[in-house]
Design an enzyme around this catalytic site. Sequence first.
Site, PDB file in Angstrom:
ATOM      1  N   SER A  96      25.450  25.513  26.711  1.00  0.00           N
ATOM      2  CA  SER A  96      26.007  25.459  28.048  1.00  0.00           C
ATOM      3  C   SER A  96      26.924  24.156  28.044  1.00  0.00           C
ATOM      4  O   SER A  96      26.245  22.994  28.280  1.00  0.00           O
ATOM      5  CB  SER A  96      25.118  25.458  29.395  1.00  0.00           C
ATOM      6  OG  SER A  96      24.447  26.581  29.235  1.00  0.00           O
ATOM      7  N   LYS A 171      29.606  29.473  33.799  1.00  0.00           N
ATOM      8  CA  LYS A 171      28.191  29.185  33.707  1.00  0.00           C
ATOM      9  C   LYS A 171      28.093  27.964  34.494  1.00  0.00           C
ATOM     10  O   LYS A 171      27.050  27.794  35.347  1.00  0.00           O
ATOM     11  CB  LYS A 171      28.026  28.732  32.404  1.00  0.00           C
ATOM     12  CG  LYS A 171      26.652  28.170  32.052  1.00  0.00           C
ATOM     13  CD  LYS A 171      25.303  28.717  32.320  1.00  0.00           C
ATOM     14  CE  LYS A 171      24.178  27.911  32.053  1.00  0.00           C
ATOM     15  NZ  LYS A 171      22.869  28.517  32.369  1.00  0.00           N
TER      16      LYS A 171
HETATM   17  P1  NAD Z   1      16.263  22.613  23.611  1.00  0.00           P
HETATM   18  O1  NAD Z   1      16.454  21.150  23.429  1.00  0.00           O
HETATM   19  O2  NAD Z   1      15.020  23.280  23.307  1.00  0.00           O
HETATM   20  O3  NAD Z   1      16.868  23.271  21.694  1.00  0.00           O
HETATM   21  C1  NAD Z   1      18.120  22.699  21.412  1.00  0.00           C
HETATM   22  C2  NAD Z   1      17.962  22.500  19.800  1.00  0.00           C
HETATM   23  O4  NAD Z   1      19.147  22.129  19.245  1.00  0.00           O
HETATM   24  C3  NAD Z   1      16.833  21.521  19.412  1.00  0.00           C
HETATM   25  O5  NAD Z   1      15.898  22.204  18.517  1.00  0.00           O
HETATM   26  C4  NAD Z   1      17.810  20.365  18.545  1.00  0.00           C
HETATM   27  O6  NAD Z   1      17.062  19.982  17.506  1.00  0.00           O
HETATM   28  C5  NAD Z   1      18.872  21.585  18.122  1.00  0.00           C
HETATM   29  N1  NAD Z   1      20.031  20.362  17.701  1.00  0.00           N
HETATM   30  C6  NAD Z   1      20.467  19.511  18.640  1.00  0.00           C
HETATM   31  N2  NAD Z   1      21.853  18.998  17.798  1.00  0.00           N
HETATM   32  C7  NAD Z   1      21.589  19.445  16.699  1.00  0.00           C
HETATM   33  C8  NAD Z   1      22.685  19.443  15.728  1.00  0.00           C
HETATM   34  N3  NAD Z   1      23.698  18.859  15.440  1.00  0.00           N
HETATM   35  N4  NAD Z   1      22.605  20.489  14.727  1.00  0.00           N
HETATM   36  C9  NAD Z   1      21.420  21.099  14.416  1.00  0.00           C
HETATM   37  N5  NAD Z   1      20.650  21.318  15.774  1.00  0.00           N
HETATM   38  C10 NAD Z   1      20.773  20.716  16.720  1.00  0.00           C
HETATM   39  O7  NAD Z   1      17.432  23.170  24.363  1.00  0.00           O
HETATM   40  P2  NAD Z   1      17.469  24.849  24.923  1.00  0.00           P
HETATM   41  O8  NAD Z   1      16.497  24.509  26.366  1.00  0.00           O
HETATM   42  O9  NAD Z   1      17.235  25.658  24.052  1.00  0.00           O
HETATM   43  O10 NAD Z   1      18.868  24.757  25.701  1.00  0.00           O
HETATM   44  C11 NAD Z   1      20.221  24.873  24.817  1.00  0.00           C
HETATM   45  C12 NAD Z   1      21.118  25.108  25.649  1.00  0.00           C
HETATM   46  O11 NAD Z   1      21.040  26.651  26.499  1.00  0.00           O
HETATM   47  C13 NAD Z   1      21.615  23.993  26.661  1.00  0.00           C
HETATM   48  O12 NAD Z   1      23.058  23.902  26.653  1.00  0.00           O
HETATM   49  C14 NAD Z   1      21.048  24.767  28.048  1.00  0.00           C
HETATM   50  O13 NAD Z   1      21.890  23.876  28.923  1.00  0.00           O
HETATM   51  C15 NAD Z   1      21.211  26.120  27.630  1.00  0.00           C
HETATM   52  N6  NAD Z   1      20.276  26.931  28.406  1.00  0.00           N
HETATM   53  C16 NAD Z   1      19.043  26.379  28.551  1.00  0.00           C
HETATM   54  C17 NAD Z   1      17.966  27.424  29.300  1.00  0.00           C
HETATM   55  C18 NAD Z   1      16.486  27.157  29.480  1.00  0.00           C
HETATM   56  O14 NAD Z   1      15.974  27.699  30.460  1.00  0.00           O
HETATM   57  N7  NAD Z   1      16.079  26.421  28.647  1.00  0.00           N
HETATM   58  C19 NAD Z   1      18.754  28.438  30.197  1.00  0.00           C
HETATM   59  C20 NAD Z   1      20.014  28.649  30.208  1.00  0.00           C
HETATM   60  C21 NAD Z   1      20.982  27.910  29.356  1.00  0.00           C
END
Ligand code: NAD
Length: 295
Positions: A96, A171
């Site tokens: 997002s 979103k």
């Molecule tokens: P998270 O922090 O759990 O996971 C993100 C992952 O990305 C981490 O493992 C991190 O190491 C990796 N990462 C970051 N930069 C990187 C790079 N340059 N290269 C490779 N890997 C990299 O986050 P999440 O909760 O999984 O959320 C991810 C996205 O989904 C966000 O944009 C969030 O807003 C969206 N989202 C999350 C939820 C939720 O409930 N958690 C729901 C809907 C949408």
Amino acid sequence: MAKLGFIGLGIMGKPMAGHLLTAGNTLYAFDLVPEAVQELVKKGAIACSSNKEVAQNSDVVFIMVPDTPDVEAVLFDKDGVSEGIQAGSIVVDMSSISPVATKEFAKKLEAKGVKMLDAPVSGGQVGAEAATLTIMVGGDPDTFERIKPYFDLMGKNINRVGGNGDGQTCKVANQIIVALTIEAVGEALLFASKAGADVGKVREALLGGFAQSEILELHGERMIKRTFAPGFRICLHQKDLNLALQNARELGISLPGTATAAQLFNAVEAQGGKDLDHSAMVQALEMLASHEIGV
Ligand code: NAD
């Protein structure tokens, strides 16, 4: 079967990539945190040492990282996707992030002969694990149709809402509704609790009427049971509301409820709560009332 890549294996990315793998696809994976990839490797994924290496091996690259600068780094930093990707491949960003930046990223990839879809999701960790995510897609119709079978493995309610960036705009709209509903549920339960009613019974009664919502059901329960482990972290919701407020400024419109919700999240962060679940917004309301729900 196409060769797929998945970058960002956190709370959301790991189960989503798992569904693509279980369906029999070859999956190349990378995360900045190497341990994040290990579980998938045990199930047959191939660990890569960079985002570039994922792109070199994949026809379609899925991305699920936290924020706009992270997607930019994944795509365009040294050893990033754009260094390894072949013309004719597709990038699907399911993070997002900013709708404006998304349009720029899509243009830069298009210049390399690479199509991009923005495909942010709603439904949280539970939806990611159950493959019931709502997926809001921006991009051209042909690319959407080509990727739809993979979306079907991760979600249920899948809609192309327009061109590049429109999925992200959708979103942001979703996140406005969610934040304001959390605030509404928090205020209602706080009011009922301070008035001396049994908040558990109030919540149950309201679930049968016009005020019912998934947020009243799931987050209302979290507020009453004080279970604020994420879930969806406050800092991620702050990012989404910042996008809403920045874009509102550019569009010349006022979003007063969104601004209030953003300030309530800021107040929870100031108390050390930025990594709590977003339902913990209620803690800011409780501070203002000097009263905790259920006490
Ligand atoms: P998270 O922090 O759990 O996971 C993100 C992952 O990305 C981490 O493992 C991190 O190491 C990796 N990462 C970051 N930069 C990187 C790079 N340059 N290269 C490779 N890997 C990299 O986050 P999440 O909760 O999984 O959320 C991810 C996205 O989904 C966000 O944009 C969030 O807003 C969206 N989202 C999350 C939820 C939720 O409930 N958690 C729901 C809907 C949408």
